[in-house]
Design a protein around this motif. Structure first.
Motif, PDB file in Angstrom:
ATOM      1  N   GLU A 166     -93.288  -5.392  10.593  1.00  0.00           N
ATOM      2  CA  GLU A 166     -94.433  -5.362   9.661  1.00  0.00           C
ATOM      3  C   GLU A 166     -94.064  -5.976   8.315  1.00  0.00           C
ATOM      4  OE1 GLU A 166     -97.350  -2.213   9.562  1.00  0.00           O
ATOM      5  OE2 GLU A 166     -96.133  -1.127  11.014  1.00  0.00           O
ATOM      6  N   LEU A 187     -98.202 -16.706  16.092  1.00  0.00           N
ATOM      7  CA  LEU A 187     -98.406 -15.550  15.212  1.00  0.00           C
ATOM      8  C   LEU A 187     -99.878 -15.450  14.804  1.00  0.00           C
ATOM      9  CD1 LEU A 187     -97.207 -13.180  13.638  1.00  0.00           C
ATOM     10  CD2 LEU A 187     -96.754 -14.768  11.745  1.00  0.00           C
ATOM     11  N   ASP A 188    -100.448 -16.588  14.407  1.00  0.00           N
ATOM     12  CA  ASP A 188    -101.862 -16.596  13.995  1.00  0.00           C
ATOM     13  C   ASP A 188    -102.777 -16.004  15.065  1.00  0.00           C
ATOM     14  OD1 ASP A 188    -101.240 -17.755  11.622  1.00  0.00           O
ATOM     15  OD2 ASP A 188    -102.092 -19.725  12.074  1.00  0.00           O
ATOM     16  N   ARG A 200     -92.287  -8.467   7.810  1.00  0.00           N
ATOM     17  CA  ARG A 200     -92.303  -9.920   7.948  1.00  0.00           C
ATOM     18  C   ARG A 200     -93.727 -10.468   8.083  1.00  0.00           C
ATOM     19  NH1 ARG A 200     -88.482 -13.360   9.193  1.00  0.00           N
ATOM     20  NH2 ARG A 200     -89.091 -15.433   9.900  1.00  0.00           N
ATOM     21  N   TYR A 201     -94.540  -9.774   8.848  1.00  0.00           N
ATOM     22  CA  TYR A 201     -95.843 -10.334   9.224  1.00  0.00           C
ATOM     23  C   TYR A 201     -96.977  -9.966   8.272  1.00  0.00           C
ATOM     24  CZ  TYR A 201     -93.531 -11.207  13.715  1.00  0.00           C
ATOM     25  OH  TYR A 201     -92.679 -11.621  14.706  1.00  0.00           O
ATOM     26  N   ARG A 232    -101.836 -12.420   4.882  1.00  0.00           N
ATOM     27  CA  ARG A 232    -101.895 -11.553   6.066  1.00  0.00           C
ATOM     28  C   ARG A 232    -101.768 -10.094   5.664  1.00  0.00           C
ATOM     29  NH1 ARG A 232    -100.622 -14.972  10.370  1.00  0.00           N
ATOM     30  NH2 ARG A 232     -99.813 -16.965   9.626  1.00  0.00           N
ATOM     31  N   TRP A 270     -90.443 -10.646  17.912  1.00  0.00           N
ATOM     32  CA  TRP A 270     -90.022 -11.712  17.002  1.00  0.00           C
ATOM     33  C   TRP A 270     -90.799 -12.966  17.402  1.00  0.00           C
ATOM     34  CZ3 TRP A 270     -87.577 -12.526  12.607  1.00  0.00           C
ATOM     35  CH2 TRP A 270     -87.073 -13.786  12.320  1.00  0.00           C
ATOM     36  N   PRO A 298     -96.134  -6.496  16.122  1.00  0.00           N
ATOM     37  CA  PRO A 298     -94.905  -6.494  15.300  1.00  0.00           C
ATOM     38  C   PRO A 298     -93.647  -6.069  16.061  1.00  0.00           C
ATOM     39  CG  PRO A 298     -96.739  -5.539  14.077  1.00  0.00           C
ATOM     40  CD  PRO A 298     -97.186  -5.679  15.517  1.00  0.00           C
ATOM     41  N   ARG A 332     -87.574  -7.273   8.049  1.00  0.00           N
ATOM     42  CA  ARG A 332     -88.029  -8.662   7.939  1.00  0.00           C
ATOM     43  C   ARG A 332     -87.344  -9.600   8.912  1.00  0.00           C
ATOM     44  NH1 ARG A 332     -88.393  -7.531   2.700  1.00  0.00           N
ATOM     45  NH2 ARG A 332     -90.581  -7.513   2.037  1.00  0.00           N
TER      46      ARG A 332
END
Ligand code: CDT
Length: 304
Positions: free
Chosen positions: A142, A64-65, A144-145, A104, A57, A54, A130
Motif C-alpha cells: 500500500e 497497475l493502472d 508503494r501504490y 492514486r 509486486w 497490493p 514500498r
C-alpha cells in the motif's frame, strides 16, 4: 429517522481473474437482500471491486493502472448506483482511485439513495512497505501504490428520508488508530463506516496471527465506546489467491457492544436496527467532550 436498519455486506474472496462485473453482481445481490431486511444503508469493504492487489509486486504501469478506477460511477459500477436508487438505500464502497492528475488513493465513497455521491474519504494510514520483499509469502505494498489521503476525516450530514445523521468513514488500518476515531468523534460523527482486507498472517510478527480477529474487534469497539458512536466494519474475507483474510464483520454500538457479527468468511449480509440518539448515552456522560476533555495536555499527539 434517527432509528433505521444498517447492513454490512461482507464479501468472500475475489479471484485475480474475477472481473468487476462479477464483483458488482455479487454486491447488487447483497444490496437487494439487505433492502429486503429493511436496510437503508449498506456498507461494502475496502477495495471491493477487485482482488486485494497490493499483495503483488507489479512493475508494469499499465498492469497497475488496471486495478484502479478512473471514474465513479463507470459503466461497470453503475449497476450499484442504479440498485441504490431502485431499492431506496444508501451505500458505502471502497475502491482504488486514479485521479485525472495521475494520483492514486485507497478511497471510500458514501452514495445516497438518490444515486449521488455525498462524500469521499481517502485512506490516511497506509500500512505495509514500498520495496519488493520476496521473503514474505505475500507483499503488502500500500505504501508503494497509494498516496496518503488528503481529505482528512470528513463527516457528512445525510438528511435522507429514513437516514438522518452524521456519517464518517475510515479504511482498514485507520481503525487501529485512536486518532482516527477521535477526529471523527470531534467532527460529530454518529456512525462510522469502514471496510478492511486483513490477512490472518502478519509476516513481521507471526506470533500475533491468532490475535487478528481480537485486534479487529478491540479496535472497532474501543473506537465506538471512546467516542460514543456506531460503526459498521466490513471485511473482504476468506482465502483469496492463497492469502487468508479474516472475516468478523460487525455492527458495534456506542457502548462498545457488538450487535451483529458475520459468521462466515463468504458473501454475507449482517443487519441491525440502530438508533443514532443512543450516541448521547456516552457522549452526554463519560465522554462528554465539552465537559471532560483536556486538549491542552494532548500536545504530543499532534507533534510530528
Ligand atoms: N488493508 C489493510 O490496511 N490491512 C492491514 C493489514 C495489516 S498491515 C500489513 C490492517 O491493518 O488490517
Amino acid at each position: 429517522a434517527r432509528r433505521f436498519v444498517v447492513a454490512g455486506a461482507q464479501l468472500g474472496p475475489i479471484a485475480r481473474e474475477e472481473d468487476r462485473a462479477s464483483a458488482v453482481a455479487r454486491m447488487v445481490a447483497m444490496m437487494t437482500e439487505a433492502a429486503g431486511q429493511g436496510a437503508k444503508l449498506v456498507v461494502f469493504p475496502e477495495l471491493a471491486l477487485t482482488s486485494f492487489f497490493p499483495r503483488w509486486w507489479i512493475e508494469d504501469p499499465a498492469a497497475l493502472d488496471a486495478w484502479f478506477e478512473t471514474e465513479m460511477p463507470s459503466p461497470v459500477t453503475r449497476p450499484l448506483f442504479e440498485a441504490a436508487v431502485r431499492l431506496g438505500v444508501g451505500f458505502h464502497l471502497g475502491y482504488a482511485e486514479l485521479t485525472r492528475e495521475g494520483r492514486r488513493f485507497n478511497t471510500a465513497i458514501l452514495v445516497g439513495p438518490d444515486g449521488a455521491i455525498l462524500g469521499k474519504y481517502r485512506k490516511v494510514h497506509l500500512p505495509g512497505h514500498r520495496g519488493h520483499e520476496p521473503w514474505r509469502p505475500f507483499q503488502h505494498l500500500e505504501k508503494r501504490y497509494f498516496e496518503k489521503g488528503d481529505l482528512g476525516f470528513p463527516v457528512f450530514d445525510t438528511g435522507w428520508s429514513g437516514v438522518s445523521g452524521r456519517l464518517g468513514m475510515c479504511v482498514c488500518n485507520d481503525r487501529r488508530w485512536p486518532e482516527t476515531w477521535r477526529v471523527l468523534g470531534l467532527g460529530g460523527a454518529e456512525l462510522v463506516m469502514l471496510g478492511y482486507n486483513t490477512p490472518q498472517h502478519y509476516p513481521l510478527a507471526p506470533e500475533h496471527d491468532h490475535l487478528q480477529y481480537f485486534h479487529n474487534e478491540l479496535s472497532v469497539t474501543a473506537g465506538c465506546y471512546q467516542n460514543g458512536l456506531w460503526a459498521v466494519a466490513v471485511a473482504k474475507a476468506g482465502v483469496e489467491e492463497g492469502c487468508e483474510l479474516i472475516g468478523g464483520s460487525m455492527i458495534a454500538a456506542p457502548t462498545g457492544e457488538v450487535v451483529a457479527r458475520a459468521a462466515s468468511s463468504a458473501d454475507e449480509v449482517i443487519c441491525a436496527e440502530i438508533d443514532l440518539d443512543r450516541c448521547a448515552e456516552i457522549r452526554a456522560n463519560i465522554f462528554d467532550f465539552a465537559r471532560h476533555r483536556q486538549p491542552q495536555d494532548y500536545g504530543p499527539i499532534t507533534a510530528a
